[in-house]
Design a protein around this motif. Structure first.
Motif, PDB file in Angstrom:
ATOM      1  N   MET A   1      45.227  33.445  34.294  1.00 50.22           N
ATOM      2  CA  MET A   1      44.663  34.260  35.364  1.00 50.22           C
ATOM      3  C   MET A   1      44.201  35.599  34.785  1.00 50.22           C
ATOM      4  SD  MET A   1      46.209  35.364  39.052  1.00 50.22           S
ATOM      5  CE  MET A   1      47.376  36.595  38.554  1.00 50.22           C
ATOM      6  N   ARG A   2      43.075  36.051  35.274  1.00 51.63           N
ATOM      7  CA  ARG A   2      42.518  37.329  34.843  1.00 51.63           C
ATOM      8  C   ARG A   2      43.151  38.487  35.617  1.00 51.63           C
ATOM      9  NH1 ARG A   2      36.089  36.663  34.361  1.00 51.63           N
ATOM     10  NH2 ARG A   2      36.013  34.757  33.145  1.00 51.63           N
ATOM     11  N   GLN A   3      43.118  39.659  35.038  1.00 49.31           N
ATOM     12  CA  GLN A   3      43.527  40.889  35.721  1.00 49.31           C
ATOM     13  C   GLN A   3      42.256  41.633  36.136  1.00 49.31           C
ATOM     14  OE1 GLN A   3      46.994  42.335  35.861  1.00 49.31           O
ATOM     15  NE2 GLN A   3      47.309  40.139  35.677  1.00 49.31           N
ATOM     16  N   ILE A   4      42.346  42.376  37.228  1.00 51.46           N
ATOM     17  CA  ILE A   4      41.226  43.207  37.675  1.00 51.46           C
ATOM     18  C   ILE A   4      41.650  44.663  37.621  1.00 51.46           C
ATOM     19  CG2 ILE A   4      39.712  43.829  39.597  1.00 51.46           C
ATOM     20  CD1 ILE A   4      39.825  40.937  40.523  1.00 51.46           C
ATOM     21  N   ASN A   5      40.859  45.478  36.886  1.00 49.35           N
ATOM     22  CA  ASN A   5      41.091  46.911  36.802  1.00 49.35           C
ATOM     23  C   ASN A   5      39.923  47.637  37.456  1.00 49.35           C
ATOM     24  OD1 ASN A   5      42.329  49.464  35.719  1.00 49.35           O
ATOM     25  ND2 ASN A   5      40.360  49.565  34.690  1.00 49.35           N
ATOM     26  N   ALA A   6      40.233  48.571  38.343  1.00 46.88           N
ATOM     27  CA  ALA A   6      39.215  49.417  38.962  1.00 46.88           C
ATOM     28  C   ALA A   6      39.256  50.787  38.300  1.00 46.88           C
ATOM     29  CB  ALA A   6      39.476  49.545  40.462  1.00 46.88           C
ATOM     30  N   THR A   7      38.124  51.212  37.748  1.00 47.50           N
ATOM     31  CA  THR A   7      37.999  52.529  37.131  1.00 47.50           C
ATOM     32  C   THR A   7      37.118  53.373  38.038  1.00 47.50           C
ATOM     33  OG1 THR A   7      38.274  51.643  34.906  1.00 47.50           O
ATOM     34  CG2 THR A   7      37.219  53.795  35.096  1.00 47.50           C
ATOM     35  N   VAL A   8      37.688  54.474  38.547  1.00 49.73           N
ATOM     36  CA  VAL A   8      36.997  55.242  39.580  1.00 49.73           C
ATOM     37  C   VAL A   8      37.130  56.741  39.321  1.00 49.73           C
ATOM     38  CG1 VAL A   8      36.875  55.697  42.070  1.00 49.73           C
ATOM     39  CG2 VAL A   8      37.572  53.431  41.266  1.00 49.73           C
ATOM     40  N   SER A   9      35.985  57.445  39.347  1.00 48.05           N
ATOM     41  CA  SER A   9      35.995  58.912  39.345  1.00 48.05           C
ATOM     42  C   SER A   9      36.189  59.360  40.786  1.00 48.05           C
ATOM     43  CB  SER A   9      34.676  59.462  38.796  1.00 48.05           C
ATOM     44  OG  SER A   9      34.569  59.202  37.417  1.00 48.05           O
ATOM     45  N   GLY A 125      39.444  33.479  31.204  1.00 48.63           N
ATOM     46  CA  GLY A 125      38.415  34.390  30.709  1.00 48.63           C
ATOM     47  C   GLY A 125      38.959  35.779  30.521  1.00 48.63           C
ATOM     48  N   ASN A 126      38.059  36.680  30.153  1.00 50.78           N
ATOM     49  CA  ASN A 126      38.425  38.080  29.955  1.00 50.78           C
ATOM     50  C   ASN A 126      38.865  38.700  31.275  1.00 50.78           C
ATOM     51  OD1 ASN A 126      37.652  38.052  27.244  1.00 50.78           O
ATOM     52  ND2 ASN A 126      35.564  38.680  27.697  1.00 50.78           N
ATOM     53  N   ASP A 127      39.683  39.743  31.175  1.00 51.02           N
ATOM     54  CA  ASP A 127      40.002  40.527  32.356  1.00 51.02           C
ATOM     55  C   ASP A 127      38.711  41.134  32.896  1.00 51.02           C
ATOM     56  OD1 ASP A 127      42.671  39.895  32.145  1.00 51.02           O
ATOM     57  OD2 ASP A 127      43.242  41.796  31.226  1.00 51.02           O
ATOM     58  N   LEU A 128      38.752  41.635  34.118  1.00 51.34           N
ATOM     59  CA  LEU A 128      37.582  42.164  34.804  1.00 51.34           C
ATOM     60  C   LEU A 128      37.745  43.647  35.080  1.00 51.34           C
ATOM     61  CD1 LEU A 128      37.511  39.168  37.241  1.00 51.34           C
ATOM     62  CD2 LEU A 128      35.699  39.651  35.587  1.00 51.34           C
ATOM     63  N   THR A 129      36.708  44.417  34.796  1.00 54.37           N
ATOM     64  CA  THR A 129      36.712  45.853  35.041  1.00 54.37           C
ATOM     65  C   THR A 129      35.658  46.183  36.083  1.00 54.37           C
ATOM     66  OG1 THR A 129      37.439  46.363  32.793  1.00 54.37           O
ATOM     67  CG2 THR A 129      36.349  48.128  34.012  1.00 54.37           C
ATOM     68  N   ILE A 130      36.066  46.918  37.105  1.00 54.45           N
ATOM     69  CA  ILE A 130      35.131  47.432  38.106  1.00 54.45           C
ATOM     70  C   ILE A 130      34.926  48.910  37.810  1.00 54.45           C
ATOM     71  CG2 ILE A 130      34.691  47.831  40.550  1.00 54.45           C
ATOM     72  CD1 ILE A 130      36.881  45.726  41.143  1.00 54.45           C
ATOM     73  N   ILE A 131      33.679  49.336  37.726  1.00 55.45           N
ATOM     74  CA  ILE A 131      33.364  50.763  37.587  1.00 55.45           C
ATOM     75  C   ILE A 131      32.637  51.155  38.861  1.00 55.45           C
ATOM     76  CG2 ILE A 131      32.075  52.499  36.315  1.00 55.45           C
ATOM     77  CD1 ILE A 131      32.398  50.800  33.822  1.00 55.45           C
ATOM     78  N   GLY A 132      33.180  52.160  39.559  1.00 53.84           N
ATOM     79  CA  GLY A 132      32.561  52.549  40.833  1.00 53.84           C
ATOM     80  C   GLY A 132      32.754  51.452  41.861  1.00 53.84           C
ATOM     81  N   SER A 133      31.654  51.078  42.540  1.00 51.62           N
ATOM     82  CA  SER A 133      31.670  49.984  43.523  1.00 51.62           C
ATOM     83  C   SER A 133      32.795  50.153  44.540  1.00 51.62           C
ATOM     84  CB  SER A 133      31.781  48.627  42.816  1.00 51.62           C
ATOM     85  OG  SER A 133      30.691  48.405  41.962  1.00 51.62           O
ATOM     86  N   ALA A 134      32.851  51.327  45.165  1.00 56.76           N
ATOM     87  CA  ALA A 134      33.967  51.674  46.057  1.00 56.76           C
ATOM     88  C   ALA A 134      34.176  50.681  47.187  1.00 56.76           C
ATOM     89  CB  ALA A 134      33.774  53.076  46.626  1.00 56.76           C
ATOM     90  N   SER A 135      33.100  50.187  47.806  1.00 54.60           N
ATOM     91  CA  SER A 135      33.306  49.250  48.912  1.00 54.60           C
ATOM     92  C   SER A 135      33.887  47.934  48.402  1.00 54.60           C
ATOM     93  CB  SER A 135      32.026  49.035  49.706  1.00 54.60           C
ATOM     94  OG  SER A 135      31.019  48.470  48.901  1.00 54.60           O
ATOM     95  N   LEU A 136      33.496  47.508  47.215  1.00 58.98           N
ATOM     96  CA  LEU A 136      34.082  46.308  46.613  1.00 58.98           C
ATOM     97  C   LEU A 136      35.556  46.546  46.301  1.00 58.98           C
ATOM     98  CD1 LEU A 136      33.826  43.445  45.460  1.00 58.98           C
ATOM     99  CD2 LEU A 136      33.068  44.494  43.301  1.00 58.98           C
ATOM    100  N   VAL A 137      35.873  47.699  45.743  1.00 60.11           N
ATOM    101  CA  VAL A 137      37.271  48.025  45.443  1.00 60.11           C
ATOM    102  C   VAL A 137      38.104  48.007  46.726  1.00 60.11           C
ATOM    103  CG1 VAL A 137      38.864  49.822  44.606  1.00 60.11           C
ATOM    104  CG2 VAL A 137      36.760  49.336  43.346  1.00 60.11           C
ATOM    105  N   ARG A 138      37.574  48.596  47.807  1.00 56.64           N
ATOM    106  CA  ARG A 138      38.303  48.598  49.085  1.00 56.64           C
ATOM    107  C   ARG A 138      38.608  47.180  49.548  1.00 56.64           C
ATOM    108  NH1 ARG A 138      34.062  51.716  51.172  1.00 56.64           N
ATOM    109  NH2 ARG A 138      34.325  53.755  50.254  1.00 56.64           N
TER     110      ARG A 138
END
Length: 194
Positions: A1-9, A125-138
């Protein structure tokens, strides 16, 4: 299973809208775009570079992917972020986008965000990184799909603008796993869902 990391300013009052450029996101009459740029320094660059050192795939909402396509998709400079962004596999979640051909290595995930991302996360697969995309993160946070957060907490308040968690967010415990303070007062805090 992949991990999801959200990177947010994010600002101290929770605003995540338009940190990169004045024209990045003017929805709702937002006039403070570009607020994050003056806080960039060597420490932030080094910390973001650490995050890029491990191969990850990227996950975007439609709007952020479209913006990043125009900013990063045609760049050929020697900035290590350019090479990373263009080489990474990029998944874009959208109900309306017809294809993801505008940026190399992009794959369209059509339909319900939480359902399609849950399937992707459950696979190999590789882990997943979200940059920004605030509505997706929510949406993904509400579904319990975000495993870690890297928050770049900027020392300012804006008073207006889209916030990371607008409206109710489910009760979620997080554990601080690492933090670094930059020379310009940005706290880079890494949290894991507990």
């Amino acid at each position: 299973m992949r991990q999801i990391n959200a990177t947010v300013s994010i600002t101290l009052d929770g605003v995540v809208q338009g940190p990169g450029r004045a024209d990045e996101d003017t929805r709702g009459g937002f006039t403070h775009g570009g607020w994050g740029g003056r806080y960039n320094d060597e420490v932030m660059g080094r910390e973001m570079g650490k995050d890029m050192a491990t191969p990850t795939d990227m996950l975007f909402g439609h709007r952020t992917w479209t913006d990043f396509t125009t900013v990063w998709g045609s760049r050929t400079d020697d900035n290590p972020f350019t090479a990373h962004m263009n080489a990474a596999t990029k998944y874009v979640v959208s109900r309306t986008l017809e294809n993801a051909d505008a940026w190399q290595n992009s794959i369209l995930l059509s339909g319900d965000a939480t359902g399609t991302v849950a399937e992707l996360r459950a696979g190999e697969g590789n882990d997943l990184t979200i940059i920004g995309s605030a509505s997706l993160v929510r949406s993904l946070h509400a579904a319990g799909l975000v495993d870690t957060y890297t928050l770049l907490i900027h020392p300012l308040t804006l008073g207006t603008g889209a916030r990371l968690f607008e409206g109710p967010a489910p009760l979620t415990g997080l554990e601080l796993t690492d933090s670094v303070t930059t020379t310009k007062g940005v706290i880079i805090a890494r949290y894991t869902r507990s």
